[in-house]
Write an enzyme that holds these catalytic residues in place. Structure first.
Site, PDB file in Angstrom:
ATOM      1  N   SER A   1      -2.731   9.379   9.619  1.00 40.87           N
ATOM      2  CA  SER A   1      -2.659  10.625   8.850  1.00 40.87           C
ATOM      3  C   SER A   1      -3.826  11.483   9.313  1.00 40.87           C
ATOM      4  O   SER A   1      -4.812  10.952   9.847  1.00 40.87           O
ATOM      5  CB  SER A   1      -2.812  10.298   7.356  1.00 40.87           C
ATOM      6  OG  SER A   1      -3.112  11.472   6.621  1.00 40.87           O
TER       7      SER A   1
ATOM      8  N   TYR B   1      -6.785   5.827   0.031  1.00 37.46           N
ATOM      9  CA  TYR B   1      -5.792   6.205   1.047  1.00 37.46           C
ATOM     10  C   TYR B   1      -6.490   6.698   2.321  1.00 37.46           C
ATOM     11  O   TYR B   1      -6.164   6.263   3.426  1.00 37.46           O
ATOM     12  CB  TYR B   1      -4.860   7.296   0.490  1.00 37.46           C
ATOM     13  CG  TYR B   1      -3.840   7.756   1.498  1.00 37.46           C
ATOM     14  CD1 TYR B   1      -2.774   6.923   1.861  1.00 37.46           C
ATOM     15  CD2 TYR B   1      -3.931   9.006   2.120  1.00 37.46           C
ATOM     16  CE1 TYR B   1      -1.840   7.326   2.809  1.00 37.46           C
ATOM     17  CE2 TYR B   1      -3.001   9.417   3.060  1.00 37.46           C
ATOM     18  CZ  TYR B   1      -1.952   8.570   3.397  1.00 37.46           C
ATOM     19  OH  TYR B   1      -1.028   8.967   4.343  1.00 37.46           O
TER      20      TYR B   1
HETATM   21  N1  LIG Z   1       4.349  12.612   3.967  1.00 33.88           N
HETATM   22  C1  LIG Z   1       3.131  12.930   4.293  1.00 33.88           C
HETATM   23  O1  LIG Z   1       2.628  13.989   3.899  1.00 33.88           O
HETATM   24  C2  LIG Z   1       2.321  12.034   5.193  1.00 33.88           C
HETATM   25  C3  LIG Z   1       1.186  12.579   5.797  1.00 33.88           C
HETATM   26  C4  LIG Z   1       0.427  11.763   6.629  1.00 33.88           C
HETATM   27  C5  LIG Z   1       0.797  10.457   6.856  1.00 33.88           C
HETATM   28  N2  LIG Z   1       1.909   9.951   6.239  1.00 33.88           N
HETATM   29  C6  LIG Z   1       2.233   8.536   6.494  1.00 33.88           C
HETATM   30  O2  LIG Z   1       3.552   8.451   6.979  1.00 33.88           O
HETATM   31  C7  LIG Z   1       4.081   7.162   6.690  1.00 33.88           C
HETATM   32  C8  LIG Z   1       5.485   7.309   6.131  1.00 33.88           C
HETATM   33  O3  LIG Z   1       5.419   7.989   4.895  1.00 33.88           O
HETATM   34  P1  LIG Z   1       6.506   9.073   4.432  1.00 33.88           P
HETATM   35  O4  LIG Z   1       5.820  10.377   4.311  1.00 33.88           O
HETATM   36  O5  LIG Z   1       7.717   8.975   5.253  1.00 33.88           O
HETATM   37  O6  LIG Z   1       6.756   8.572   2.930  1.00 33.88           O
HETATM   38  P2  LIG Z   1       8.036   7.921   2.221  1.00 33.88           P
HETATM   39  O7  LIG Z   1       9.190   8.845   2.344  1.00 33.88           O
HETATM   40  O8  LIG Z   1       7.561   7.547   0.859  1.00 33.88           O
HETATM   41  O9  LIG Z   1       8.323   6.605   3.093  1.00 33.88           O
HETATM   42  C9  LIG Z   1       7.478   5.490   3.042  1.00 33.88           C
HETATM   43  C10 LIG Z   1       8.168   4.316   3.704  1.00 33.88           C
HETATM   44  O10 LIG Z   1       7.275   3.164   3.643  1.00 33.88           O
HETATM   45  C11 LIG Z   1       7.977   2.065   3.108  1.00 33.88           C
HETATM   46  N3  LIG Z   1       7.114   1.163   2.332  1.00 33.88           N
HETATM   47  C12 LIG Z   1       6.237   1.490   1.359  1.00 33.88           C
HETATM   48  N4  LIG Z   1       5.706   0.372   0.810  1.00 33.88           N
HETATM   49  C13 LIG Z   1       6.264  -0.682   1.469  1.00 33.88           C
HETATM   50  C14 LIG Z   1       6.160  -2.102   1.354  1.00 33.88           C
HETATM   51  N5  LIG Z   1       5.383  -2.680   0.416  1.00 33.88           N
HETATM   52  N6  LIG Z   1       6.884  -2.880   2.176  1.00 33.88           N
HETATM   53  C15 LIG Z   1       7.716  -2.304   3.108  1.00 33.88           C
HETATM   54  N7  LIG Z   1       7.857  -0.990   3.258  1.00 33.88           N
HETATM   55  C16 LIG Z   1       7.156  -0.176   2.448  1.00 33.88           C
HETATM   56  C17 LIG Z   1       9.034   2.690   2.182  1.00 33.88           C
HETATM   57  O11 LIG Z   1      10.157   1.823   2.046  1.00 33.88           O
HETATM   58  P3  LIG Z   1      10.591   1.025   0.711  1.00 33.88           P
HETATM   59  O12 LIG Z   1      10.104   1.817  -0.467  1.00 33.88           O
HETATM   60  O13 LIG Z   1      12.062   0.919   0.845  1.00 33.88           O
HETATM   61  O14 LIG Z   1       9.906  -0.293   0.865  1.00 33.88           O
HETATM   62  C18 LIG Z   1       9.434   3.924   2.981  1.00 33.88           C
HETATM   63  O15 LIG Z   1      10.448   3.603   3.918  1.00 33.88           O
HETATM   64  C19 LIG Z   1       3.078   6.494   5.751  1.00 33.88           C
HETATM   65  O16 LIG Z   1       2.293   5.581   6.474  1.00 33.88           O
HETATM   66  C20 LIG Z   1       2.229   7.663   5.254  1.00 33.88           C
HETATM   67  O17 LIG Z   1       0.933   7.258   4.893  1.00 33.88           O
HETATM   68  C21 LIG Z   1       2.671  10.710   5.431  1.00 33.88           C
END
Ligand SMILES: NC(=O)c1ccc[n+]([C@@H]2O[C@H](COP(=O)([O-])OP(=O)(O)OC[C@H]3O[C@@H](n4cnc5c(N)ncnc54)[C@H](OP(=O)(O)O)[C@@H]3O)[C@@H](O)[C@H]2O)c1
Length: 251
Positions: free
Chosen positions: A132, A146
């Site tokens: 991130s 985080y």
């Molecule tokens: N969105 C943003 O603004 C942003 C910015 C910077 C970085 N990121 C990073 O991008 C990545 C993806 O996030 P996203 O934005 O796509 O959010 P999201 O839509 O909430 O997706 C998160 C994914 O992680 C999986 N996950 C969470 N906890 C888990 C666990 N205990 N075991 C297995 N899988 C798990 C969830 O699947 P299940 O719930 O089905 O397990 C889901 O598929 C993360 O690492 C996040 O920190 C996001």
């Protein structure tokens, strides 16, 4: 047919990686906890797609998945599963914070460590650790845990990148450092974005271009990229005050 594995493929950025890599002709291995959502993604795939339900906050499930992936000849690994939480550190839910460390740090490390030797041996392929922009800053008030987990991802990935470079490895290792992306992240984190978010489609398109070029640091949001670049020249306390101001808008 090349093979790609994506963790956290049931939603957001991971789900979009699945769609794009399927379109590019990869066989997919997708992991997350939500079987129903993974099945939905699988249904829309043109190519072979295997789903694995695993709770990556549990070390035994990570090791099992890592061992399974180590036996596959992966061409792409997207180490993406993760979540955040907005809170005052002294009032935070310690169990949730520890779970965040388990998923964002421990699972990321186990899977990266287990798949990397295969890539090195084959001397090809691309690995992306999803960090991130939080991981490029000194710290993030109100999302302290985080930000710290993502700083771990950027530090680890940078160090291993340099180890691979010094060996003239052809394995491409990158870290994705987005600012806000419109996914389910905010609902899970109980947050509102301080800046407007980019779409997962734009984020993944930008990330794939960077990965193919072998870029170490990939920051898809223009404003965030500028902020992070200039932020490096600020004293630690000045940067923290600016980040705190931005972060306070998320509450
Ligand atoms: N969105 C943003 O603004 C942003 C910015 C910077 C970085 N990121 C990073 O991008 C990545 C993806 O996030 P996203 O934005 O796509 O959010 P999201 O839509 O909430 O997706 C998160 C994914 O992680 C999986 N996950 C969470 N906890 C888990 C666990 N205990 N075991 C297995 N899988 C798990 C969830 O699947 P299940 O719930 O089905 O397990 C889901 O598929 C993360 O690492 C996040 O920190 C996001």
């Amino acid at each position: 047919m090349p093979i790609a594995c994506i963790t956290g493929a049931s939603s957001g950025i991971g789900k979009e990686f699945a769609r794009r890599l399927d379109e590019e002709g990869y066989k997919l291995i997708l992991a997350a906890r939500s079987e129903d959502k993974l099945k939905e993604v699988q249904k829309n795939c043109k190519n072979e797609c295997r789903i694995i339900t695993a709770d990556l906050s549990k070390r035994d499930e990570c090791v099992k998945l890592g061992d399974l992936l180590a036996k596959e000849e992966l061409d792409v690994f997207i180490n993406n599963a993760g979540f955040g939480c907005v809170e005052d550190f002294d009032k935070s839910d310690l169990d949730n914070d520890l779970k965040m460390i388990d998923v964002n740090v421990t699972a990321m490390q186990i899977l990266f460590r287990k798949v990397l030797p295969g890539f090195v041996e084959r001397d090809r392929g691309m690995i992306l650790n999803v960090a991130s922009s939080a991981g490029l800053l000194y710290g993030g008030p109100y999302m302290a845990t985080y930000y710290a987990t993502k700083a771990y991802v950027t530090s680890l990935t940078s160090a291993v990148y340099q180890e691979l470079q010094s060996r003239h490895s052809h394995v491409k290792l990158s870290m994705l450092c987005p600012g806000p992306v419109d996914t389910n992240f905010n609902n899970v984190a109980n947050a509102k974005f301080a800046l407007s978010g980019i779409t997962p489609e734009y984020c993944v398109d930008y990330a794939l271009k960077g990965m193919k070029k072998g870029k170490l640091t990939i920051v898809p949001n223009t404003v965030v990229r500028t902020g992070v670049t200039f932020g490096k020249f600020l004293p630690r306390k000045a940067q923290l005050a600016i980040v705190q101001h931005q972060q306070s808008k998320k509450r």
